[in-house]
Enzyme design. Structure first.
Site, mmCIF file in Angstrom:
data_model
loop_
_atom_site.group_PDB
_atom_site.id
_atom_site.type_symbol
_atom_site.label_atom_id
_atom_site.label_comp_id
_atom_site.label_asym_id
_atom_site.label_seq_id
_atom_site.Cartn_x
_atom_site.Cartn_y
_atom_site.Cartn_z
ATOM 1 N N ASN A 103 0.821 -1.202 0.000
ATOM 2 C CA ASN A 103 0.000 0.000 0.000
ATOM 3 C C ASN A 103 0.857 1.256 0.000
ATOM 4 O O ASN A 103 2.009 1.241 0.433
ATOM 5 C CB ASN A 103 -0.931 -0.003 1.209
ATOM 6 C CG ASN A 103 -1.850 -1.206 1.209
ATOM 7 O OD1 ASN A 103 -2.123 -1.790 0.173
ATOM 8 N ND2 ASN A 103 -2.316 -1.599 2.385
ATOM 9 N N VAL A 104 0.274 2.353 -0.442
ATOM 10 C CA VAL A 104 0.997 3.625 -0.542
ATOM 11 C C VAL A 104 0.364 4.689 0.345
ATOM 12 O O VAL A 104 0.629 5.877 0.177
ATOM 13 C CB VAL A 104 1.051 4.107 -2.017
ATOM 14 C CG1 VAL A 104 1.856 3.148 -2.871
ATOM 15 C CG2 VAL A 104 -0.358 4.288 -2.598
ATOM 16 N N ASP A 105 -0.462 4.262 1.314
ATOM 17 C CA ASP A 105 -1.254 5.216 2.091
ATOM 18 C C ASP A 105 -0.620 5.638 3.416
ATOM 19 O O ASP A 105 -1.123 6.547 4.082
ATOM 20 C CB ASP A 105 -2.661 4.654 2.364
ATOM 21 C CG ASP A 105 -2.646 3.238 2.959
ATOM 22 O OD1 ASP A 105 -1.755 2.948 3.781
ATOM 23 O OD2 ASP A 105 -3.518 2.428 2.586
ATOM 24 N N HIS A 120 5.879 -0.402 -2.721
ATOM 25 C CA HIS A 120 5.504 0.394 -3.895
ATOM 26 C C HIS A 120 5.590 1.898 -3.654
ATOM 27 O O HIS A 120 5.014 2.674 -4.406
ATOM 28 C CB HIS A 120 4.092 0.018 -4.349
ATOM 29 C CG HIS A 120 3.990 -1.411 -4.796
ATOM 30 N ND1 HIS A 120 2.829 -2.152 -4.691
ATOM 31 C CD2 HIS A 120 4.917 -2.244 -5.336
ATOM 32 C CE1 HIS A 120 3.048 -3.374 -5.152
ATOM 33 N NE2 HIS A 120 4.302 -3.446 -5.551
ATOM 34 N N CYS A 128 11.395 14.213 -8.579
ATOM 35 C CA CYS A 128 11.608 14.747 -9.918
ATOM 36 C C CYS A 128 12.275 13.680 -10.778
ATOM 37 O O CYS A 128 13.284 13.096 -10.375
ATOM 38 C CB CYS A 128 12.479 16.001 -9.865
ATOM 39 S SG CYS A 128 12.941 16.637 -11.502
ATOM 40 N N GLY A 219 -4.942 -9.139 3.689
ATOM 41 C CA GLY A 219 -5.663 -8.284 2.756
ATOM 42 C C GLY A 219 -5.053 -8.165 1.382
ATOM 43 O O GLY A 219 -5.086 -7.096 0.794
ATOM 44 N N SER A 220 -4.516 -9.259 0.860
ATOM 45 C CA SER A 220 -3.958 -9.228 -0.495
ATOM 46 C C SER A 220 -4.392 -10.478 -1.245
ATOM 47 O O SER A 220 -4.308 -11.590 -0.711
ATOM 48 C CB SER A 220 -2.431 -9.150 -0.465
ATOM 49 O OG SER A 220 -1.886 -9.230 -1.780
ATOM 50 N N SER A 221 -4.821 -10.292 -2.486
ATOM 51 C CA SER A 221 -5.167 -11.438 -3.320
ATOM 52 C C SER A 221 -3.926 -12.062 -3.938
ATOM 53 O O SER A 221 -4.013 -13.123 -4.553
ATOM 54 C CB SER A 221 -6.136 -11.006 -4.430
ATOM 55 O OG SER A 221 -5.505 -10.058 -5.283
ATOM 56 N N LEU A 263 -10.654 -8.425 8.331
ATOM 57 C CA LEU A 263 -9.361 -8.285 8.986
ATOM 58 C C LEU A 263 -9.456 -7.645 10.367
ATOM 59 O O LEU A 263 -8.821 -8.110 11.316
ATOM 60 C CB LEU A 263 -8.419 -7.462 8.101
ATOM 61 C CG LEU A 263 -7.791 -8.209 6.934
ATOM 62 C CD1 LEU A 263 -7.022 -7.244 6.048
ATOM 63 C CD2 LEU A 263 -6.875 -9.300 7.440
#
Length: 275
Positions: A103-105, A120, A128, A219-221, A263
């Site tokens: 996740n990127v959150d 990720h 930049c 929480g990942s498929s 979860l």
């Protein structure tokens, strides 16, 4: 389906410690951030930005930044849920040795997890593509607001990768900004589809996985290779793999135990069983 035997086995595995947690978008759905596939495992109707499209077209970058300008506000307002907090508490108790998140959150860190590898990247950072200068997403948000004082749009759908669905007409007048240092193209510090995860980050994830007592997938498929490779590596080394996910995953056959359950509630119950 969840069974008493599987829950008890998972509690025993976690209680043994040295757990490495691998999380996907499903752990953040209870925070209001949608996942890519939902409980059925079927992909949601969205078109994520690819690296090739982003770098190859100024118009594509305009569309992306317009959508992400609104979507990032939704992500940055999200708060950690019971799942994130349970993982952080397990780390505090010395049972979790690290988290690999797709996740990127940033919600694991917000919940208190300390050793987190963001496979990720993260939406709250910008880089930049010309000079490599990093900057904060908050600073970019201020610059984009100044460049677009009268721009507004009503998103029809929030996507899991931090952007929203907008029409071409809504994005056509959006103005993007460039790097303050060199005038180069700015990109969120996340791995787009078609882009390679930095090798040093992947190697760090492998080292963490190879030292694990248990690899716990939340929480990942595990549809894409990017995250599934660590499950494959754990299985090769006979490291127990446990999965909690709503819906099937592509690594179910490699799991010692597999729970199909929400979860937040499941992790809270496991916390109680782990003392």
């Amino acid at each position: 389906m969840r069974t008493a035997d599987e829950t008890g086995l998972l509690a025993d595995l976690i209680g043994d410690g040295e757990v490495v947690v691998l999380t996907g978008a499903g752990i953040s759905t209870e925070s209001g951030i949608p996942d890519y596939r939902g409980e059925s495992g079927r992909a949601r109707p969205s078109e994520p930005m690819t690296y090739q499209t982003f770098t190859g077209s100024a118009e594509a970058r305009r569309r992306y930044w317009a959508r992400s300008h609104l979507g990032w506000r939704h992500v940055t307002r999200a708060a950690p849920n019971h799942g994130h907090r349970a993982v952080a508490e397990l780390e505090r108790r010395g049972l979790v040795s690290g988290v690999i998140t797709q996740n990127v959150d940033g919600l694991h860190q917000s919940a208190g997890s300390r050793r987190v590898i963001e496979l990720h990247g993260a939406l709250d950072r910008v880089i930049c593509l010309s000079c490599g200068e990093p900057s904060s997403r908050e600073a970019l948000d201020g610059r984009l607001r100044e460049a677009n004082p009268d721009w507004d749009a009503a998103p029809a759908l929030v996507n899991p990768d931090g952007d929203v669905s907008l029409t071409d007409a809504e994005t056509a007048t959006f103005r993007i900004v460039d790097c303050l240092t060199c005038g180069g193209v700015l990109k969120p510090d996340v791995t787009f589809f078609g882009e390679t995860v930095p090798r040093v980050r992947v190697e760090e994830c492998y080292r963490l996985t190879e030292a694990a007592g248990t690899l716990l997938v939340l929480g990942s498929s595990l549809t894409v290779h990017s995250g599934r490779r660590f499950v494959t590596r754990a299985a090769e080394l006979d490291i127990p793999v446990a999965i909690i996910n709503q819906g099937p995953t592509r690594a179910d056959a490699q799991a010692l135990c597999r729970l199909d359950a929400p979860l937040g509630l499941t992790l809270r119950a496991l916390l109680e069983r782990c003392g």
